[in-house]
Write a protein that holds these residues in place. Structure first.
Motif, PDB file in Angstrom:
ATOM      1  N   LEU A  34       0.858  -1.175   0.000  1.00 24.47           N
ATOM      2  CA  LEU A  34       0.000   0.000   0.000  1.00 24.47           C
ATOM      3  C   LEU A  34       0.899   1.232   0.000  1.00 24.47           C
ATOM      4  CD1 LEU A  34      -2.843  -0.864   2.539  1.00 24.47           C
ATOM      5  CD2 LEU A  34      -3.060  -0.522   0.084  1.00 24.47           C
ATOM      6  N   LEU A  35       0.765   2.049  -1.026  1.00 21.31           N
ATOM      7  CA  LEU A  35       1.609   3.229  -1.165  1.00 21.31           C
ATOM      8  C   LEU A  35       0.737   4.484  -1.275  1.00 21.31           C
ATOM      9  CD1 LEU A  35       4.109   1.848  -3.834  1.00 21.31           C
ATOM     10  CD2 LEU A  35       4.422   1.948  -1.360  1.00 21.31           C
ATOM     11  N   PRO A  36       1.197   5.585  -0.703  1.00 22.58           N
ATOM     12  CA  PRO A  36       0.425   6.825  -0.833  1.00 22.58           C
ATOM     13  C   PRO A  36       0.560   7.386  -2.253  1.00 22.58           C
ATOM     14  CG  PRO A  36       2.443   7.223   0.371  1.00 22.58           C
ATOM     15  CD  PRO A  36       2.378   5.748   0.128  1.00 22.58           C
ATOM     16  N   SER A  37      -0.521   8.008  -2.725  1.00 22.66           N
ATOM     17  CA  SER A  37      -0.469   8.663  -4.032  1.00 22.66           C
ATOM     18  C   SER A  37      -0.400  10.177  -3.820  1.00 22.66           C
ATOM     19  CB  SER A  37      -1.689   8.288  -4.864  1.00 22.66           C
ATOM     20  OG  SER A  37      -2.863   8.727  -4.207  1.00 22.66           O
ATOM     21  N   GLN A  38      -0.351  10.934  -4.897  1.00 24.85           N
ATOM     22  CA  GLN A  38      -0.216  12.390  -4.794  1.00 24.85           C
ATOM     23  C   GLN A  38      -1.413  13.039  -4.115  1.00 24.85           C
ATOM     24  OE1 GLN A  38       0.521  13.657  -8.810  1.00 24.85           O
ATOM     25  NE2 GLN A  38       2.728  13.277  -8.662  1.00 24.85           N
ATOM     26  N   ASP A  39      -2.602  12.454  -4.272  1.00 23.32           N
ATOM     27  CA  ASP A  39      -3.788  13.046  -3.658  1.00 23.32           C
ATOM     28  C   ASP A  39      -4.033  12.544  -2.242  1.00 23.32           C
ATOM     29  OD1 ASP A  39      -4.567  10.503  -4.265  1.00 23.32           O
ATOM     30  OD2 ASP A  39      -6.238  11.066  -5.543  1.00 23.32           O
ATOM     31  N   GLY A  40      -3.123  11.776  -1.690  1.00 24.49           N
ATOM     32  CA  GLY A  40      -3.205  11.314  -0.300  1.00 24.49           C
ATOM     33  C   GLY A  40      -3.994  10.026  -0.106  1.00 24.49           C
ATOM     34  N   VAL A  41      -4.529   9.475  -1.173  1.00 19.45           N
ATOM     35  CA  VAL A  41      -5.274   8.222  -1.087  1.00 19.45           C
ATOM     36  C   VAL A  41      -4.301   7.061  -1.285  1.00 19.45           C
ATOM     37  CG1 VAL A  41      -7.129   6.862  -2.113  1.00 19.45           C
ATOM     38  CG2 VAL A  41      -7.343   9.346  -1.968  1.00 19.45           C
ATOM     39  N   MET A  42      -4.435   6.045  -0.414  1.00 20.81           N
ATOM     40  CA  MET A  42      -3.545   4.888  -0.534  1.00 20.81           C
ATOM     41  C   MET A  42      -3.912   4.077  -1.769  1.00 20.81           C
ATOM     42  SD  MET A  42      -1.564   5.242   2.035  1.00 20.81           S
ATOM     43  CE  MET A  42      -0.749   3.714   2.375  1.00 20.81           C
ATOM     44  N   LYS A  43      -2.912   3.551  -2.458  1.00 23.22           N
ATOM     45  CA  LYS A  43      -3.146   2.685  -3.607  1.00 23.22           C
ATOM     46  C   LYS A  43      -2.391   1.388  -3.388  1.00 23.22           C
ATOM     47  CE  LYS A  43       0.635   4.609  -6.287  1.00 23.22           C
ATOM     48  NZ  LYS A  43       1.046   5.195  -7.543  1.00 23.22           N
ATOM     49  N   PHE A  44      -2.936   0.316  -3.952  1.00 19.54           N
ATOM     50  CA  PHE A  44      -2.326  -0.999  -3.841  1.00 19.54           C
ATOM     51  C   PHE A  44      -1.502  -1.252  -5.093  1.00 19.54           C
ATOM     52  CE2 PHE A  44      -2.315  -5.609  -4.561  1.00 19.54           C
ATOM     53  CZ  PHE A  44      -1.792  -6.038  -3.352  1.00 19.54           C
TER      54      PHE A  44
END
Length: 76
Positions: A34-44
């Motif tokens: 799980l990594l953070p994206s630029q908009d602050g939402v976590m992505k898998f």
């Protein structure tokens, strides 16, 4: 003694013939981070995918590895 322990003990004494009847499917296990994206939402982020027999096929596979003689009757 629980049922699984009784089955394993009996399998050691004599080889059991078991017929498994049911729905077979494929289980898919995803491994990743799980990594953070630029908009602050976590992505898998998927790193690895593992496919294994599931349902009745998974039960038949496990019984086979316990030393049983297994027959699988299933619809795909």
């Amino acid at each position: 003694m629980n049922p699984i322990d009784r089955l394993l003990a009996a399998a050691c004494e004599t080889k059991k013939r078991i017929c498994v009847v049911g729905c077979s499917m494929e289980d898919v296990w995803l491994h990743g981070d799980l990594l953070p994206s630029q908009d602050g939402v976590m992505k898998f982020v998927e790193r690895r995918r593992l496919r294994t027999p599931g349902g009745a096929a998974g039960a038949a596979r496990q019984l086979f590895h316990w030393g049983c003689d297994v027959e699988l009757i299933s619809l795909l």
